[in-house]
Design a protein around this motif. Structure first.
Motif, PDB file in Angstrom:
ATOM      1  N   THR A  50     -39.206  -4.640 -32.140  1.00 59.43           N
ATOM      2  CA  THR A  50     -38.808  -5.839 -31.427  1.00 59.43           C
ATOM      3  C   THR A  50     -40.022  -6.434 -30.737  1.00 59.43           C
ATOM      4  O   THR A  50     -40.939  -5.715 -30.343  1.00 59.43           O
ATOM      5  N   ALA A  51     -40.015  -7.749 -30.596  1.00 58.85           N
ATOM      6  CA  ALA A  51     -41.083  -8.440 -29.874  1.00 58.85           C
ATOM      7  C   ALA A  51     -40.587  -8.701 -28.453  1.00 58.85           C
ATOM      8  O   ALA A  51     -40.051  -9.765 -28.151  1.00 58.85           O
ATOM      9  N   CYS A  52     -40.738  -7.696 -27.596  1.00 58.15           N
ATOM     10  CA  CYS A  52     -40.217  -7.778 -26.233  1.00 58.15           C
ATOM     11  C   CYS A  52     -41.053  -6.876 -25.325  1.00 58.15           C
ATOM     12  O   CYS A  52     -41.470  -5.787 -25.737  1.00 58.15           O
ATOM     13  N   HIS A  53     -41.295  -7.336 -24.082  1.00 51.63           N
ATOM     14  CA  HIS A  53     -42.112  -6.572 -23.134  1.00 51.63           C
ATOM     15  C   HIS A  53     -41.330  -5.497 -22.393  1.00 51.63           C
ATOM     16  O   HIS A  53     -41.931  -4.690 -21.676  1.00 51.63           O
ATOM     17  N   LEU A  54     -40.001  -5.478 -22.513  1.00 52.73           N
ATOM     18  CA  LEU A  54     -39.241  -4.399 -21.900  1.00 52.73           C
ATOM     19  C   LEU A  54     -39.638  -3.067 -22.520  1.00 52.73           C
ATOM     20  O   LEU A  54     -39.890  -2.989 -23.726  1.00 52.73           O
ATOM     21  N   THR A  55     -39.692  -2.004 -21.736  1.00 46.97           N
ATOM     22  CA  THR A  55     -40.017  -0.686 -22.266  1.00 46.97           C
ATOM     23  C   THR A  55     -38.824  -0.150 -23.052  1.00 46.97           C
ATOM     24  O   THR A  55     -37.681  -0.590 -22.843  1.00 46.97           O
ATOM     25  N   PRO A  56     -39.044   0.805 -23.944  1.00 47.34           N
ATOM     26  CA  PRO A  56     -37.908   1.394 -24.674  1.00 47.34           C
ATOM     27  C   PRO A  56     -36.843   1.958 -23.739  1.00 47.34           C
ATOM     28  O   PRO A  56     -35.643   1.856 -24.025  1.00 47.34           O
ATOM     29  N   GLU A  57     -37.259   2.545 -22.629  1.00 49.86           N
ATOM     30  CA  GLU A  57     -36.302   3.106 -21.669  1.00 49.86           C
ATOM     31  C   GLU A  57     -35.469   2.001 -21.031  1.00 49.86           C
ATOM     32  O   GLU A  57     -34.250   2.140 -20.848  1.00 49.86           O
ATOM     33  N   GLN A  58     -36.133   0.883 -20.676  1.00 44.00           N
ATOM     34  CA  GLN A  58     -35.402  -0.242 -20.085  1.00 44.00           C
ATOM     35  C   GLN A  58     -34.397  -0.819 -21.083  1.00 44.00           C
ATOM     36  O   GLN A  58     -33.255  -1.142 -20.719  1.00 44.00           O
ATOM     37  N   GLN A  77     -32.893   0.670 -23.551  1.00 39.24           N
ATOM     38  CA  GLN A  77     -31.767   1.585 -23.729  1.00 39.24           C
ATOM     39  C   GLN A  77     -30.815   1.522 -22.537  1.00 39.24           C
ATOM     40  O   GLN A  77     -29.596   1.456 -22.707  1.00 39.24           O
ATOM     41  N   THR A  78     -31.370   1.508 -21.330  1.00 38.48           N
ATOM     42  CA  THR A  78     -30.540   1.472 -20.130  1.00 38.48           C
ATOM     43  C   THR A  78     -29.747   0.173 -20.041  1.00 38.48           C
ATOM     44  O   THR A  78     -28.533   0.175 -19.774  1.00 38.48           O
ATOM     45  N   ILE A  79     -30.418  -0.965 -20.280  1.00 37.67           N
ATOM     46  CA  ILE A  79     -29.736  -2.262 -20.211  1.00 37.67           C
ATOM     47  C   ILE A  79     -28.643  -2.349 -21.259  1.00 37.67           C
ATOM     48  O   ILE A  79     -27.532  -2.817 -20.990  1.00 37.67           O
ATOM     49  N   GLN A 109     -23.449  -3.087 -24.050  1.00 36.10           N
ATOM     50  CA  GLN A 109     -22.463  -2.383 -24.861  1.00 36.10           C
ATOM     51  C   GLN A 109     -21.024  -2.586 -24.377  1.00 36.10           C
ATOM     52  O   GLN A 109     -20.114  -2.763 -25.202  1.00 36.10           O
ATOM     53  N   PRO A 110     -20.778  -2.585 -23.043  1.00 30.79           N
ATOM     54  CA  PRO A 110     -19.387  -2.831 -22.594  1.00 30.79           C
ATOM     55  C   PRO A 110     -18.835  -4.178 -23.054  1.00 30.79           C
ATOM     56  O   PRO A 110     -17.623  -4.306 -23.269  1.00 30.79           O
ATOM     57  N   ARG A 111     -19.695  -5.184 -23.219  1.00 31.57           N
ATOM     58  CA  ARG A 111     -19.225  -6.498 -23.692  1.00 31.57           C
ATOM     59  C   ARG A 111     -18.798  -6.459 -25.156  1.00 31.57           C
ATOM     60  O   ARG A 111     -18.009  -7.297 -25.604  1.00 31.57           O
ATOM     61  N   LEU A 112     -19.371  -5.525 -25.905  1.00 31.29           N
ATOM     62  CA  LEU A 112     -19.157  -5.517 -27.351  1.00 31.29           C
ATOM     63  C   LEU A 112     -17.979  -4.649 -27.766  1.00 31.29           C
ATOM     64  O   LEU A 112     -17.659  -4.577 -28.951  1.00 31.29           O
ATOM     65  N   ARG A 113     -17.366  -3.970 -26.822  1.00 29.93           N
ATOM     66  CA  ARG A 113     -16.249  -3.093 -27.169  1.00 29.93           C
ATOM     67  C   ARG A 113     -14.965  -3.876 -27.331  1.00 29.93           C
ATOM     68  O   ARG A 113     -14.775  -4.901 -26.708  1.00 29.93           O
TER      69      ARG A 113
END
Length: 353
Positions: free
Chosen positions: A331-339, A341-343, A349-353
């Motif tokens: 992905t072309a994004c400055h968020l870290t992999p940990e961020q 995953q947490t977001i 994910q709750p929106r997609l259920r």
């Protein structure tokens, strides 16, 4: 005049299986208001027998990319840089004569609106037959027999009769099937489908998608499938490229991108899409704002003006630095992999259920 140059430092194709390789593609248009950067440094590969899905909002560069692959951009107002290699043949530097030999033969396109793509002045049969005679040197009878065979293959009833009909005598679904038959007349190795089911009802749409999958299995064609519908792409694609403002922002297998998305723009697309298995009162979350002007794109990450998570990145990275897109799943994004995953787990994910 069109400037056609290869990028010297473009990375090499990822492997020998790449039938189509696009590297650092840039397409710009000259307008009265300035230069439009329609495609800005795009790279991807398509393998034989596989389908690459390309998704994104209108104006993201999807159609321009594929018209450029076919050499259908306007040479008087456009500039093309980068590298497009189809089965070892460089297309950016190819002559118009060379491209004419490839179009309709080795590569073909199914356009979004068959009513405008098909000429109203000629019968459907003639429009199918002429490319076959040109590319294969076939006689009129051979071309007619081939056209009738293809009309039958795509599910047109009474193909011998319908061969002599004009496009206006076909229904919308039948015109789209005729377009598919035309694209497949010469058994192309690359088939580009530009939102081929957008104007069709759900039942016909499903039939067209199943037809494309069956024909791909039979002919072994590589397919680029352009759409804004993630539901369609989940049914059609093996790999997925998400585009925004002329750039790729996420790529991976279709399962990886749809089930474990990592870019805020992909999160936005998924959150704004209704689901059949959700409650009837499901609340959709639209992406705020509008796509940027390609005359004056934002600095840094092109999505940062609309991104709800840019404050999670320290400093001015999002506004000043363009995030790169690596090879493979990326992905072309400055968020870290940990961020990411947490977001995704806590907020998306709750929106997609």
């Amino acid at each position: 005049m069109t400037t056609l140059t290869k990028t010297e430092d473009a990375p090499a194709p990822t492997g020998p299986e790449s039938f189509l390789s696009v590297r650092d593609l840039k397409v710009q248009f000259s307008t009265e208001d300035g230069i439009v950067k329609a495609v800005d440094g795009l790279s991807f590969d398509v393998e034989r027998g596989k389908t690459l899905g390309i998704v994104g909002e209108s104006g993201s560069g999807k159609s321009v990319t594929n018209l450029t692959i076919l050499g259908l951009h306007n040479p008087r107002s456009s500039t093309v840089d980068g590298e497009i290699v189809l089965d070892g043949k460089e297309l950016v530097t190819a002559t118009e004569r060379e491209l004419e030999q490839l179009r309709g033969n080795k590569m073909a396109m199914i356009f979004q609106d068959p009513l405008t793509a098909l000429s109203p002045f000629y019968t459907v049969g003639r429009q199918l037959s002429e490319p076959y005679m040109k590319h294969r040197g076939a006689s009129k009878k051979e071309a007619r027999d081939r056209a009738i065979q293809m009309l039958e293959k795509v599910g047109i009833p009474q193909p011998k009769v319908r061969f002599d009909d004009y496009p206006h005598q076909f229904s919308g679904g039948m015109r789209q099937r005729a377009m598919i038959a035309m694209a497949l007349m010469c058994d192309p190795d690359l088939l580009i489908a530009d939102e081929p089911t957008t104007a069709l009802d759900v039942t016909v749409q499903a039939q067209i998608l199943d037809l494309l999958k069956d024909l791909q299995q039979e002919f072994g064609s590589a397919i680029i499938f352009i759409t804004h519908d993630l539901g369609v792409i989940s049914h059609m694609a093996d790999d997925l490229l998400v585009m925004y403002a002329g750039r790729a922002v996420e790529r991976g297998s279709v399962r990886e991108v749809l089930h474990d998305p990592r870019h805020p723009y992909t999160w936005g697309l998924l959150s704004s899409m209704p689901r059949l298995d959700s409650d009837i009162d499901q609340q959709l979350t639209p992406i705020p704002g509008s796509p940027p002007s390609l005359l004056n794109p934002p600095s840094g990450c092109p999505f940062h003006p609309r991104c709800a998570f840019r404050d999670e990145v320290p400093g001015t990275l999002c506004t000043d630095v363009r995030p790169p897109l690596g090879e493979g799943r990326s992905t072309a994004c400055h968020l870290t992999p940990e961020q990411k995953q947490t977001i995704f787990i806590d907020k998306i994910q709750p929106r997609l259920r």
